[in-house]
Design an enzyme around this catalytic site. Structure first.
Site, PDB file in Angstrom:
ATOM      1  N   PHE A   1     -13.912   2.535   4.770  1.00 26.81           N
ATOM      2  CA  PHE A   1     -12.974   1.871   3.866  1.00 26.81           C
ATOM      3  C   PHE A   1     -12.581   2.786   2.696  1.00 26.81           C
ATOM      4  O   PHE A   1     -13.438   3.329   2.014  1.00 26.81           O
ATOM      5  CB  PHE A   1     -13.594   0.574   3.337  1.00 26.81           C
ATOM      6  CG  PHE A   1     -12.631  -0.241   2.538  1.00 26.81           C
ATOM      7  CD1 PHE A   1     -11.647  -0.985   3.175  1.00 26.81           C
ATOM      8  CD2 PHE A   1     -12.684  -0.253   1.150  1.00 26.81           C
ATOM      9  CE1 PHE A   1     -10.731  -1.732   2.444  1.00 26.81           C
ATOM     10  CE2 PHE A   1     -11.770  -0.992   0.411  1.00 26.81           C
ATOM     11  CZ  PHE A   1     -10.794  -1.737   1.060  1.00 26.81           C
ATOM     12  N   VAL A   2     -11.285   2.941   2.495  1.00 25.34           N
ATOM     13  CA  VAL A   2     -10.795   3.825   1.428  1.00 25.34           C
ATOM     14  C   VAL A   2      -9.877   3.080   0.455  1.00 25.34           C
ATOM     15  O   VAL A   2      -9.254   2.077   0.816  1.00 25.34           O
ATOM     16  CB  VAL A   2     -10.031   5.048   2.001  1.00 25.34           C
ATOM     17  CG1 VAL A   2     -10.975   5.981   2.747  1.00 25.34           C
ATOM     18  CG2 VAL A   2      -8.879   4.623   2.905  1.00 25.34           C
TER      19      VAL A   2
ATOM     20  N   ARG B   1      -5.400   0.612  -6.790  1.00 19.06           N
ATOM     21  CA  ARG B   1      -4.152   1.221  -6.293  1.00 19.06           C
ATOM     22  C   ARG B   1      -3.656   2.339  -7.204  1.00 19.06           C
ATOM     23  O   ARG B   1      -2.937   3.225  -6.785  1.00 19.06           O
ATOM     24  CB  ARG B   1      -3.042   0.169  -6.190  1.00 19.06           C
ATOM     25  CG  ARG B   1      -3.296  -0.923  -5.173  1.00 19.06           C
ATOM     26  CD  ARG B   1      -2.028  -1.748  -4.955  1.00 19.06           C
ATOM     27  NE  ARG B   1      -2.266  -3.019  -4.303  1.00 19.06           N
ATOM     28  CZ  ARG B   1      -2.340  -3.200  -2.989  1.00 19.06           C
ATOM     29  NH1 ARG B   1      -2.213  -2.181  -2.185  1.00 19.06           N
ATOM     30  NH2 ARG B   1      -2.552  -4.394  -2.479  1.00 19.06           N
TER      31      ARG B   1
ATOM     32  N   LYS C   1      -6.770   6.544  10.955  1.00 19.70           N
ATOM     33  CA  LYS C   1      -8.162   6.489  11.424  1.00 19.70           C
ATOM     34  C   LYS C   1      -8.165   6.433  12.948  1.00 19.70           C
ATOM     35  O   LYS C   1      -8.241   5.348  13.530  1.00 19.70           O
ATOM     36  CB  LYS C   1      -8.850   5.226  10.897  1.00 19.70           C
ATOM     37  CG  LYS C   1      -8.979   5.102   9.390  1.00 19.70           C
ATOM     38  CD  LYS C   1      -9.672   3.782   9.053  1.00 19.70           C
ATOM     39  CE  LYS C   1      -9.751   3.523   7.574  1.00 19.70           C
ATOM     40  NZ  LYS C   1     -10.230   2.167   7.267  1.00 19.70           N
TER      41      LYS C   1
ATOM     42  N   GLY D   1       0.761  -1.243   0.000  1.00 15.02           N
ATOM     43  CA  GLY D   1       0.000   0.000   0.000  1.00 15.02           C
ATOM     44  C   GLY D   1       0.791   1.292   0.000  1.00 15.02           C
ATOM     45  O   GLY D   1       0.348   2.290  -0.540  1.00 15.02           O
TER      46      GLY D   1
ATOM     47  N   ASP E   1      -4.932   1.832  10.880  1.00 13.95           N
ATOM     48  CA  ASP E   1      -6.345   1.580  11.155  1.00 13.95           C
ATOM     49  C   ASP E   1      -6.481   1.177  12.624  1.00 13.95           C
ATOM     50  O   ASP E   1      -6.639   2.032  13.485  1.00 13.95           O
ATOM     51  CB  ASP E   1      -6.815   0.490  10.187  1.00 13.95           C
ATOM     52  CG  ASP E   1      -8.292   0.192  10.259  1.00 13.95           C
ATOM     53  OD1 ASP E   1      -9.043   1.046  10.728  1.00 13.95           O
ATOM     54  OD2 ASP E   1      -8.705  -0.900   9.840  1.00 13.95           O
TER      55      ASP E   1
ATOM     56  N   GLU F   1       3.923   3.961   6.174  1.00 13.74           N
ATOM     57  CA  GLU F   1       2.710   3.157   6.017  1.00 13.74           C
ATOM     58  C   GLU F   1       1.706   3.881   5.129  1.00 13.74           C
ATOM     59  O   GLU F   1       1.715   5.111   5.065  1.00 13.74           O
ATOM     60  CB  GLU F   1       2.053   2.956   7.391  1.00 13.74           C
ATOM     61  CG  GLU F   1       2.550   1.750   8.163  1.00 13.74           C
ATOM     62  CD  GLU F   1       1.718   0.507   7.874  1.00 13.74           C
ATOM     63  OE1 GLU F   1       1.161   0.390   6.760  1.00 13.74           O
ATOM     64  OE2 GLU F   1       1.630  -0.349   8.765  1.00 13.74           O
ATOM     65  N   ASP F   2       0.812   3.123   4.500  1.00 11.73           N
ATOM     66  CA  ASP F   2      -0.284   3.743   3.768  1.00 11.73           C
ATOM     67  C   ASP F   2      -1.366   4.236   4.731  1.00 11.73           C
ATOM     68  O   ASP F   2      -1.865   5.336   4.619  1.00 11.73           O
ATOM     69  CB  ASP F   2      -0.876   2.777   2.726  1.00 11.73           C
ATOM     70  CG  ASP F   2      -1.247   1.417   3.316  1.00 11.73           C
ATOM     71  OD1 ASP F   2      -0.944   1.154   4.500  1.00 11.73           O
ATOM     72  OD2 ASP F   2      -1.834   0.604   2.579  1.00 11.73           O
TER      73      ASP F   2
ATOM     74  N   ASP G   1      -5.838  -0.595  -2.018  1.00 16.98           N
ATOM     75  CA  ASP G   1      -6.647  -1.416  -2.916  1.00 16.98           C
ATOM     76  C   ASP G   1      -7.962  -1.880  -2.320  1.00 16.98           C
ATOM     77  O   ASP G   1      -8.143  -1.906  -1.102  1.00 16.98           O
ATOM     78  CB  ASP G   1      -5.865  -2.668  -3.322  1.00 16.98           C
ATOM     79  CG  ASP G   1      -5.789  -3.680  -2.187  1.00 16.98           C
ATOM     80  OD1 ASP G   1      -5.404  -3.293  -1.071  1.00 16.98           O
ATOM     81  OD2 ASP G   1      -6.137  -4.853  -2.406  1.00 16.98           O
TER      82      ASP G   1
HETATM   83  P1  5GP Z   1      -4.047  -2.001  11.031  1.00 16.22           P
HETATM   84  O1  5GP Z   1      -3.076  -3.067  11.429  1.00 16.22           O
HETATM   85  O2  5GP Z   1      -3.636  -0.611  11.480  1.00 16.22           O
HETATM   86  O3  5GP Z   1      -5.455  -2.330  11.482  1.00 16.22           O
HETATM   87  O4  5GP Z   1      -4.189  -2.027   9.464  1.00 16.22           O
HETATM   88  C1  5GP Z   1      -3.182  -1.718   8.628  1.00 16.22           C
HETATM   89  C2  5GP Z   1      -3.415  -2.282   7.253  1.00 16.22           C
HETATM   90  O5  5GP Z   1      -4.792  -2.628   6.986  1.00 16.22           O
HETATM   91  C3  5GP Z   1      -3.033  -1.244   6.227  1.00 16.22           C
HETATM   92  O6  5GP Z   1      -1.660  -1.266   5.944  1.00 16.22           O
HETATM   93  C4  5GP Z   1      -3.920  -1.646   5.055  1.00 16.22           C
HETATM   94  O7  5GP Z   1      -3.263  -2.633   4.297  1.00 16.22           O
HETATM   95  C5  5GP Z   1      -5.152  -2.242   5.683  1.00 16.22           C
HETATM   96  N1  5GP Z   1      -6.256  -1.250   5.749  1.00 16.22           N
HETATM   97  C6  5GP Z   1      -6.778  -0.676   6.859  1.00 16.22           C
HETATM   98  N2  5GP Z   1      -7.772   0.176   6.543  1.00 16.22           N
HETATM   99  C7  5GP Z   1      -7.873   0.163   5.194  1.00 16.22           C
HETATM  100  C8  5GP Z   1      -8.730   0.865   4.256  1.00 16.22           C
HETATM  101  O8  5GP Z   1      -9.598   1.679   4.572  1.00 16.22           O
HETATM  102  N3  5GP Z   1      -8.510   0.585   2.939  1.00 16.22           N
HETATM  103  C9  5GP Z   1      -7.580  -0.301   2.510  1.00 16.22           C
HETATM  104  N4  5GP Z   1      -7.475  -0.481   1.190  1.00 16.22           N
HETATM  105  N5  5GP Z   1      -6.757  -0.972   3.355  1.00 16.22           N
HETATM  106  C10 5GP Z   1      -6.912  -0.734   4.690  1.00 16.22           C
END
Ligand code: 5GP
Length: 177
Positions: free
Chosen positions: A153-154, A166, A132, A46, A104, A100-101, A160
């Site tokens: 969700f984005v 992407r 977020k 991402g 969450d 990071e992208d 993606d």
């Molecule tokens: P976390 O471990 O912080 O919950 O999630 C991190 C990963 O979840 C991100 O690097 C991404 O790959 C995925 N992710 C979380 N939210 C989103 C979202 O809204 N859209 C997309 N495409 N991926 C997300």
């Protein structure tokens, strides 16, 4: 409004706005990391576009590498076990910026930080394009944040939906209506 596979999405953040924020973050890093030769560690897949654009505006000596977090179901009943692919073993004494992208729940970022800390870098910070805060489940505070967004969700600009989207230049949010 656009359609990706079976879902529709609407623009949340336009490419011009993204470009401006990326430049701001690069300017802050250029200032704070002068003479520190930071190592940017991009989290695939991402973060590839965000890191590429950010990197173009970094004007101080620096290095770049890429890692990937793999999750799989382990033998234990407690769920996902993760590991990091591509993490170099010479991070001691380095100034690391994980890129990071999106943050969450913060689970991925927390895991990455724990693993990198084991190598005793001089400093460890995180830059994330999106954050977020309302979805956070771990006490993590990204140091450089492009945009704080609602927990929806984005996709786009590296992110993606089921492998697609992407390549979109803007960031889109799922259209729930
Ligand atoms: P976390 O471990 O912080 O919950 O999630 C991190 C990963 O979840 C991100 O690097 C991404 O790959 C995925 N992710 C979380 N939210 C989103 C979202 O809204 N859209 C997309 N495409 N991926 C997300």
């Amino acid at each position: 409004m656009i359609k990706v596979k079976d879902k529709t999405f609407k623009v949340l953040i336009g490419s011009f706005e993204i470009e401006q924020r990326v430049k701001d973050i690069a300017a802050a890093i250029n200032k704070e990391y002068e003479n520190k030769n930071p190592l940017f560690l991009g989290v695939l897949n991402g973060a590839f576009l965000f890191l590429a654009d950010l990197f173009k505006h970094i004007t101080i000596p620096c290095e770049i590498g890429f890692i990937r977090v793999a999750s799989y179901r382990g033998l234990q009943s407690d769920g996902n076990i993760k590991n990091i692919i591509g993490l170099a073993e010479d991070l001691a004494g380095r100034h690391i910026i994980v890129v990071e992208d999106i943050v969450d729940t913060g689970v991925t970022a927390t895991y990455l930080f724990e693993e990198i800390e084991k190598q005793q870098p001089s400093s460890l910070r995180m830059a994330t394009l999106l954050f977020k805060p309302a979805a956070l489940k771990k006490p993590i505070h990204p140091d450089y944040v492009g945009f704080k967004i609602e927990p929806a969700f984005v996709i786009g600009y590296g992110l993606d939906y089921d492998g697609q989207g992407r390549n979109l230049n803007d960031i889109y949010v799922l259209n729930e209506t």
